[in-house]
Design an enzyme around this catalytic site. Structure first.
Site, PDB file in Angstrom:
ATOM      1  N   ILE A 172       0.966  -0.769  -0.134  1.00 40.31           N
ATOM      2  CA  ILE A 172       0.045  -0.129   0.202  1.00 40.31           C
ATOM      3  C   ILE A 172       0.823   1.042   0.017  1.00 40.31           C
ATOM      4  CG2 ILE A 172      -1.725   1.183   0.949  1.00 40.31           C
ATOM      5  CD1 ILE A 172      -2.308  -1.793   0.124  1.00 40.31           C
TER       6      ILE A 172
ATOM      7  N   GLU B 248      -5.864   6.498 -13.083  1.00 36.90           N
ATOM      8  CA  GLU B 248      -5.245   6.085 -12.410  1.00 36.90           C
ATOM      9  C   GLU B 248      -4.817   5.698 -13.783  1.00 36.90           C
ATOM     10  OE1 GLU B 248      -4.367   2.489  -9.533  1.00 36.90           O
ATOM     11  OE2 GLU B 248      -6.238   2.467 -10.155  1.00 36.90           O
TER      12      GLU B 248
ATOM     13  N   GLN C 153      21.853   1.891 -21.094  1.00 35.91           N
ATOM     14  CA  GLN C 153      23.156   1.297 -21.373  1.00 35.91           C
ATOM     15  C   GLN C 153      24.557   2.379 -22.127  1.00 35.91           C
ATOM     16  OE1 GLN C 153      23.386  -1.732 -21.556  1.00 35.91           O
ATOM     17  NE2 GLN C 153      25.186  -1.908 -22.477  1.00 35.91           N
TER      18      GLN C 153
ATOM     19  N   GLY D 154      26.690   3.483 -19.759  1.00 31.31           N
ATOM     20  CA  GLY D 154      27.964   2.460 -19.370  1.00 31.31           C
ATOM     21  C   GLY D 154      28.388   2.079 -17.717  1.00 31.31           C
TER      22      GLY D 154
END
Length: 385
Positions: A162, A247, A341, A344
């Site tokens: 929650i 939502e 990525q 590095g």
């Protein structure tokens, strides 16, 4: 139900964006790293955000809010996500964009007058409790029960994962009031966290969104007054379905804004970082990866704008919300991975903010309905189910 929201004009959006950015720079940025390390935000940040006019901005003015268009509420959320404050964004989204609208749309006048002004000011922090340890997304299998006893309801059970669970003053609890009816026997209750029988487990440690407090909640013969029922008895499932579009729009807002933030960090990095005598941005692989991220981001943004238009006109469907949530959050995770990525080894360190974008993104495909549930929601109408 949402047709009353009118689109914000550019001047209004610019005003709220400036206000939000200044408030975040002053009240959040200097402290956010400390909050992340602590695994929780200070309770005082909520009234601070309230004083800055950032909480529940699209509630009607009669409750002390700005009465702003829906786009403004999403703008505030997006500014948090773009800065890499995923934990704050998720906690804010639950409070302002989920709990408050439930009360506005389904509450009695007395319930609205009691709770909404306090949510606008930050005096009360809101949470919603659906997930249980043994049922996950299966609402028909809820074990939390509410039984009528004279003029009261007696609540027993537990909830897990929650958001705002440790700090919440008000929790909307989903409970079974007619077990034989399954999902159609669910009711919603406004639970004051100060009542006897309400307790919290310790904070749940997560891989990301650290400062967004997450907890297990327990209800042990918790007695609620009859007027704690939100809406009608056994109509909870239908209310949940009605509120899902908003939502899931919020999840998409976070996904797109966070990807904007991660991409901006990455562009700055690859233009400065050198390898093999040239900037990382000069490599074809870098350019191609950035192009892929940008393409998927803009495709999601275009569909988001379409869904936002439908929401404002009260025509957004559950299927559209699922399509948006699935595409945007999966895009966010893939984009964060590609951006990290390009950093590095530095991307794998907490020293570089891109790592927070990466770990904060992962839960987006889980909460508010997993990607697998989204696929079910999308596929069933296609197959006539």
């Amino acid at each position: 139900m949402n047709a009353s929201y009118t689109a914000a004009d550019s001047a209004e959006l610019a005003l709220f964006r400036d206000m939000t950015q200044r408030a975040l720079a002053q009240e959040v940025t200097p402290y956010y790293d400390d909050w992340e390390r602590a695994g929780i935000m200070p309770r005082t940040i909520w009234p601070t955000l309230g004083q800055a006019g950032m909480l529940c901005v699209d509630l009607p003015e009669q409750y002390g809010a700005a009465g702003a268009p829906f786009e403004v509420a999403q703008l505030v959320l997006g500014e948090m996500a773009q800065l890499g404050y995923g934990g704050l964004a998720s906690s804010f989204n639950i409070h302002s964009n989920i709990v408050a609208p439930y009360i506005l749309h389904r509450g009695t006048d007395a319930q609205k007058q009691h709770w909404l002004p306090k949510m606008v000011s930050g005096e009360v922090v809101g949470a919603i409790a659906m997930t249980e340890p043994g049922s996950g997304s299966d609402l028909a299998a809820l074990r939390t029960r509410a039984v009528r006893d004279g003029d009261e309801w007696v609540l027993n059970g537990s909830k897990i994962f929650i958001t705002n669970g440790l700090l919440a003053d008000l929790v909307i609890v989903c409970a079974s009031t007619d077990p034989a009816a399954g999902a159609k026997g669910i009711s919603l209750f406004l639970v004051d966290a100060s009542l006897p029988g309400f307790s919290r487990g310790k904070g749940i440690s997560k891989i990301g969104q650290h400062c967004s407090d997450t907890a297990e909640l327990f209800f042990d013969n918790l007695r609620l007054p009859a007027d704690a029922l939100l809406g009608e008895e056994n109509h909870g499932f239908f209310y949940l379905m009605d509120e899902l579009p908003r939502e899931r729009l919020g999840c998409a807002t976070q996904a797109i804004a966070a990807t904007d933030g991660a991409l901006a960090l990455t562009l700055n990095y690859v233009l400065e970082r050198k390898a093999f005598g040239q900037t990382v941005g000069s490599f074809q692989n870098t350019r191609f990866k950035l192009a892929e991220v940008k393409t998927q981001l803009e495709l999601c943004r275009a569909y988001y704008q379409q869904c936002l238009h439908h929401y404002n006109h009260g025509t957004m469907t559950i299927e559209e919300a699922a399509l948006l949530k699935l595409s945007a959050t999966e895009m966010q995770c893939q984009a964060a991975d590609q951006c990290l990525q390009l950093f590095g080894g530095y991307g794998y360190t907490t020293e570089y903010p891109i790592s927070r974008f990466y770990v904060d993104a992962r839960v987006q495909t889980i909460y508010a309905g997993t990607s697998e549930i989204m696929k079910e929601v999308i596929a069933r109408p296609m197959l006539g189910r």
